[in-house]
Scaffold this active site. Structure first.
Site, PDB file in Angstrom:
ATOM      1  N   ARG A  51    -151.161  31.213  43.165  1.00 10.77           N
ATOM      2  CA  ARG A  51    -150.260  30.385  43.972  1.00 10.77           C
ATOM      3  C   ARG A  51    -149.196  31.175  44.725  1.00 10.77           C
ATOM      4  O   ARG A  51    -148.973  30.950  45.910  1.00 10.77           O
ATOM      5  CB  ARG A  51    -149.517  29.367  43.083  1.00 10.77           C
ATOM      6  CG  ARG A  51    -150.275  28.112  42.816  1.00 10.77           C
ATOM      7  CD  ARG A  51    -149.977  27.628  41.423  1.00 10.77           C
ATOM      8  NE  ARG A  51    -150.505  28.591  40.492  1.00 10.77           N
ATOM      9  CZ  ARG A  51    -151.764  28.582  40.060  1.00 10.77           C
ATOM     10  NH1 ARG A  51    -152.563  27.624  40.419  1.00 10.77           N
ATOM     11  NH2 ARG A  51    -152.228  29.529  39.249  1.00 10.77           N
ATOM     12  N   THR A  52    -148.527  32.077  44.029  1.00 15.48           N
ATOM     13  CA  THR A  52    -147.389  32.742  44.676  1.00 15.48           C
ATOM     14  C   THR A  52    -147.876  33.574  45.857  1.00 15.48           C
ATOM     15  O   THR A  52    -147.366  33.466  46.971  1.00 15.48           O
ATOM     16  CB  THR A  52    -146.630  33.606  43.650  1.00 15.48           C
ATOM     17  OG1 THR A  52    -146.349  32.790  42.519  1.00 15.48           O
ATOM     18  CG2 THR A  52    -145.334  34.147  44.226  1.00 15.48           C
ATOM     19  N   LYS A  80    -152.598  57.116  41.279  1.00 15.11           N
ATOM     20  CA  LYS A  80    -152.498  58.588  41.348  1.00 15.11           C
ATOM     21  C   LYS A  80    -151.160  59.070  40.789  1.00 15.11           C
ATOM     22  O   LYS A  80    -150.845  60.246  40.863  1.00 15.11           O
ATOM     23  CB  LYS A  80    -152.628  59.048  42.804  1.00 15.11           C
ATOM     24  CG  LYS A  80    -153.936  58.660  43.457  1.00 15.11           C
ATOM     25  CD  LYS A  80    -153.900  59.034  44.948  1.00 15.11           C
ATOM     26  CE  LYS A  80    -154.962  58.282  45.714  1.00 15.11           C
ATOM     27  NZ  LYS A  80    -154.691  58.285  47.162  1.00 15.11           N
ATOM     28  N   ARG A 101    -144.430  41.271  43.171  1.00 13.88           N
ATOM     29  CA  ARG A 101    -144.525  40.845  41.764  1.00 13.88           C
ATOM     30  C   ARG A 101    -144.826  42.087  40.940  1.00 13.88           C
ATOM     31  O   ARG A 101    -145.704  42.880  41.296  1.00 13.88           O
ATOM     32  CB  ARG A 101    -145.633  39.808  41.565  1.00 13.88           C
ATOM     33  CG  ARG A 101    -145.889  39.521  40.095  1.00 13.88           C
ATOM     34  CD  ARG A 101    -146.837  38.365  39.876  1.00 13.88           C
ATOM     35  NE  ARG A 101    -146.186  37.100  40.182  1.00 13.88           N
ATOM     36  CZ  ARG A 101    -146.741  35.908  39.972  1.00 13.88           C
ATOM     37  NH1 ARG A 101    -147.973  35.827  39.468  1.00 13.88           N
ATOM     38  NH2 ARG A 101    -146.104  34.799  40.277  1.00 13.88           N
ATOM     39  N   HIS A 129    -138.169  34.265  38.522  1.00 16.21           N
ATOM     40  CA  HIS A 129    -139.174  33.912  39.541  1.00 16.21           C
ATOM     41  C   HIS A 129    -138.467  32.981  40.532  1.00 16.21           C
ATOM     42  O   HIS A 129    -138.708  31.778  40.566  1.00 16.21           O
ATOM     43  CB  HIS A 129    -140.356  33.233  38.853  1.00 16.21           C
ATOM     44  CG  HIS A 129    -141.594  33.105  39.695  1.00 16.21           C
ATOM     45  ND1 HIS A 129    -141.632  33.349  41.050  1.00 16.21           N
ATOM     46  CD2 HIS A 129    -142.862  32.750  39.343  1.00 16.21           C
ATOM     47  CE1 HIS A 129    -142.868  33.145  41.490  1.00 16.21           C
ATOM     48  NE2 HIS A 129    -143.631  32.783  40.472  1.00 16.21           N
TER      49      HIS A 129
HETATM   50  N1   CP Z   1    -146.602  29.708  39.523  1.00 14.62           N
HETATM   51  C1   CP Z   1    -147.079  30.954  39.682  1.00 14.62           C
HETATM   52  O1   CP Z   1    -146.335  31.949  39.701  1.00 14.62           O
HETATM   53  O2   CP Z   1    -148.449  30.995  39.786  1.00 14.62           O
HETATM   54  P1   CP Z   1    -149.303  32.312  40.073  1.00 14.62           P
HETATM   55  O3   CP Z   1    -149.161  33.204  38.854  1.00 14.62           O
HETATM   56  O4   CP Z   1    -150.705  31.840  40.290  1.00 14.62           O
HETATM   57  O5   CP Z   1    -148.726  32.988  41.266  1.00 14.62           O
END
Ligand code: CP
Length: 301
Positions: A51-52, A80, A101, A129
């Site tokens: 999703r993100t 590396k 991320r 998040h």
């Molecule tokens: N909600 C969320 O962070 O989903 P993903 O891990 O799929 O990005």
């Protein structure tokens, strides 16, 4: 907000949070615009995501921007031995904004200190998040008509669930009552309770919620975060502890909505998907509009 990194939800003031939500509403009405023409945005995902990453990329594509990046660090020079600092310094020369991320808590803050372009934290370990939080706030306001004075139930892995940590901090602007439902070993960390105590925000901790479910305005279900457990036996002990089912919603408020940042494993039974009180797939859709709003405000557009 122009050129500001978004590392923690506390980087945005209440006014800035509301500005994001208002702008997201505009993007929901008009999702395809050409405001990111000639802009390049990097998405660096050192951890898996559906999703993100894809809602960011959809948001950017729908605004006419271009995306570069990786979905798996094994395809980059990280394998590396390149450091995070060198990776960020390099990619910030190639892009106008970096969405990252990373599994390490504090990595987004560090990246923001070495980058020449703004960093958006798309999740750093069990820490924060913030873009998920903004889409959660958007979803809550849209379904409840307000953000103030709501009774929010957080259920599941409150220790490692970074979406819970960010959301409770953001909701603290709006006089909430929190009910934290988790097993003992996945309780909300002390630092967040101290944060709420300092603001005199009411919260209660429980191991079960069947007796109090009728009080909830929002039930925010979470997955037990297998990837954060050092001992998988501990994970096996807790993974099935809360499973929300249709029959449990019989005596709940009319305005109740079930949220979940997703992915789900089994903590929401699929029989609930057709229940009008379930909102998690629309919540994920709201991520596109909210991320369009965040990007456009950070880029000063
Ligand atoms: N909600 C969320 O962070 O989903 P993903 O891990 O799929 O990005």
């Amino acid at each position: 907000m122009k050129n500001k990194s978004l590392v923690s939800i506390t980087d945005f003031s209440l006014e800035e949070i509301l500005k994001v939500l208002d702008r997201a509403k505009e993007f929901e009405k008009n999702t395809n615009q050409n405001i990111l023409k000639n802009k390049v945005i990097a998405t660096l995902f050192f951890e898996p995501s559906t999703r993100t990453r894809l809602s960011f990329e959809s948001a950017i594509n729908r605004l006419g921007g271009r995306v570069i990046g990786f979905t798996d660090p094994s395809s980059s020079s990280v394998t590396k031995g390149e450091t995070l600092k060198d990776t960020i310094k390099t990619v910030s020369n190639y892009s106008d904004l970096i969405v990252m991320r990373h599994p390490l808590e504090g990595s987004a803050k560090y990246a923001s200190e070495v980058s020449s372009v703004p960093i958006i934290n798309a999740g750093d370990g069990a820490n924060q998040h913030p873009t998920q939080t903004l889409l959660d706030l958007y979803s809550i306001r849209k379904t409840q008509g307000k953000l103030e004075n709501l009774n929010i139930f957080f259920v599941g892995d409150l220790k490692y669930g970074r979406t819970v940590h960010s959301l409770l901090m953001a909701m603290s602007h709006f006089k909430p009552i929190f009910n934290f439902i988790s097993p003992e070993r996945l309780k909300i960390p002390e630092e967040y309770k101290m944060f709420l105590d300092s603001l005199k925000i009411k919260y209660f901790e429980h191991e079960s919620f069947t007796d109090i479910i009728s009080e909830a305005d929002i039930i925010y279900m979470t997955r037990v975060q297998k990837e954060r457990f050092a001992d998988l036996i501990d994970y096996e002990r807790t993974k099935n502890i809360y499973i929300l089912k249709n029959e449990m919603l019989k005596n709940t408020k009319d305005n109740l909505k079930i949220l979940h940042p997703l992915p789900r494993v089994n903590e929401i039974d699929i029989d609930l998907d057709e229940n009008p009180k379930s909102y998690y797939f629309t919540q994920a859709l709201n991520g596109v509009f909210t991320r369009q709003a965040i990007i456009s405000l950070i880029m000063g557009l």
